[in-house]
Design an enzyme around this catalytic site. Structure first.
Site, PDB file in Angstrom:
ATOM      1  N   GLY A  31       0.817  -1.203   0.000  1.00  0.00           N
ATOM      2  CA  GLY A  31       0.000   0.000   0.000  1.00  0.00           C
ATOM      3  C   GLY A  31       0.852   1.254   0.000  1.00  0.00           C
ATOM      4  N   HIS A  34       2.447   4.709  -4.970  1.00  0.00           N
ATOM      5  CA  HIS A  34       3.040   5.875  -5.631  1.00  0.00           C
ATOM      6  C   HIS A  34       3.332   5.482  -7.079  1.00  0.00           C
ATOM      7  CE1 HIS A  34       6.828   3.766  -5.188  1.00  0.00           C
ATOM      8  NE2 HIS A  34       6.621   3.658  -3.895  1.00  0.00           N
ATOM      9  N   HIS A  37       4.783   2.012  -7.959  1.00  0.00           N
ATOM     10  CA  HIS A  37       3.866   0.869  -7.987  1.00  0.00           C
ATOM     11  C   HIS A  37       3.046   0.889  -9.287  1.00  0.00           C
ATOM     12  CE1 HIS A  37       4.191   1.465  -3.472  1.00  0.00           C
ATOM     13  NE2 HIS A  37       4.541   0.193  -3.611  1.00  0.00           N
TER      14      HIS A  37
END
Ligand code: PAF
Length: 286
Positions: A31, A34, A37
């Site tokens: 998680g 940004h 990812h």
């Protein structure tokens, strides 16, 4: 996009996809998403039929409880970003779903797991192997995507997948950087303004060291990189290791390997930043 919290629901969906002959691309994340990812998602969308992104802050890979406590948690924003990015399944399990029982498995993958981050963060890679092996199995992925910022993690995951006999392709994707060169990382939001101002010097120094290395030994280059970064009062190099890009064995001369990478960890205030630079890559060993 389907948002799945339960492992059984994920299993049903991916079984259906595999039965229909589809390829499945897995992007494992913790998680606090940004653009780094999202670049993995983009690549997975190009390569595969069904893209699964896991969002799971894996407690077993945190050797430092304070790091786990302060790790940014932005699940709602993450799910919205994944939807926009065209992901098929967001897998957002609870700790109980991922670890119905404590995971007692101990991985021994030799050198790739012991050096650098392995030495500085005892247990970290064991936790990474625990969660990634579960995700590989649960998602039935044919392809899995990892960012090269965590250079050692890719070597560890490849070794784990080989040892456990996973039949999937592991794809490493280039580091995504801010416009000033700082590698994108979920932990960057924790940098103080002062640390954020100087942190780009990490990558600037690594890049400059490519030229320096042309006329200096490996050891001189390590010393120069370390001293240059340590000259900033806000930063302290934890280690700078110049290694073979596949085995992660240290190299002592520039002729020791066809693939040579420098891996660095720097404390910017309280935040640990990691980055790397390739000095030599004559053949593509991956
Ligand atoms: O790189 C990360 O974010 C994590 O180590 C991973 C691969 C998602 C496993 O928790």
């Amino acid at each position: 996009m389907k948002i799945i919290n339960r492992v059984d629901d994920l299993r049903d969906l991916v079984a259906e996809a595999r039965k229909a002959g589809k390829t499945i691309g897995l992007v494992p994340t913790m998680g606090a998403l940004h653009p780094g990812h999202l670049s993995l998602v983009e690549r997975a969308r190009l390569d595969t039929d069904l893209v699964v992104v896991s969002v799971f802050l894996n407690p077993t890979q945190f050797n430092n409880p304070e790091d786990l406590r302060t790790y940014p948690r932005t699940v709602e924003a993450d799910v919205a970003l994944l939807e926009q990015a065209g992901v098929d399944i967001a897998f957002v399990p609870t700790v109980e779903q991922m670890y119905p029982e404590p995971d007692e498995r101990v991985f021994d993958l030799g050198n790739v797991m012991r050096v650098m981050e392995g030495e500085m963060r005892p247990g970290h890679f064991n936790g990474v192997c625990q969660v990634v092996s579960k995700l590989f199995e649960m998602s039935q992925a044919t392809h899995a995507y990892f960012g090269e910022k965590d250079f050692q993690q890719i070597a560890v995951v490849r070794a784990m997948a080989k040892q456990m006999g996973f039949d999937l392709e592991i794809i490493s994707c280039p580091v995504v950087r801010e416009s000033d060169g700082l590698a994108r990382s979920s932990r960057n939001v924790r940098l103080t303004p002062e640390a954020r101002r100087v942190a780009p010097a990490i990558y600037a120094t690594l890049k400059a060291s490519i030229d320096f290395a042309r006329h200096h030994t490996v050891q001189q280059t390590v010393d120069w990189v370390t001293a240059t970064i340590n000259a900033y009062p806000e930063m302290e190099v934890e280690y700078y290791s110049v290694v073979d890009g596949v085995t992660l064995e240290p190299v002592s001369t520039w002729d020791d390997s066809n693939y040579i990478v420098g891996c660095i960890t720097v404390y910017c205030g309280d935040v640990r930043e990691i980055d790397n630079i390739t000095y030599r890559k004559v053949v593509n060993p991956r």
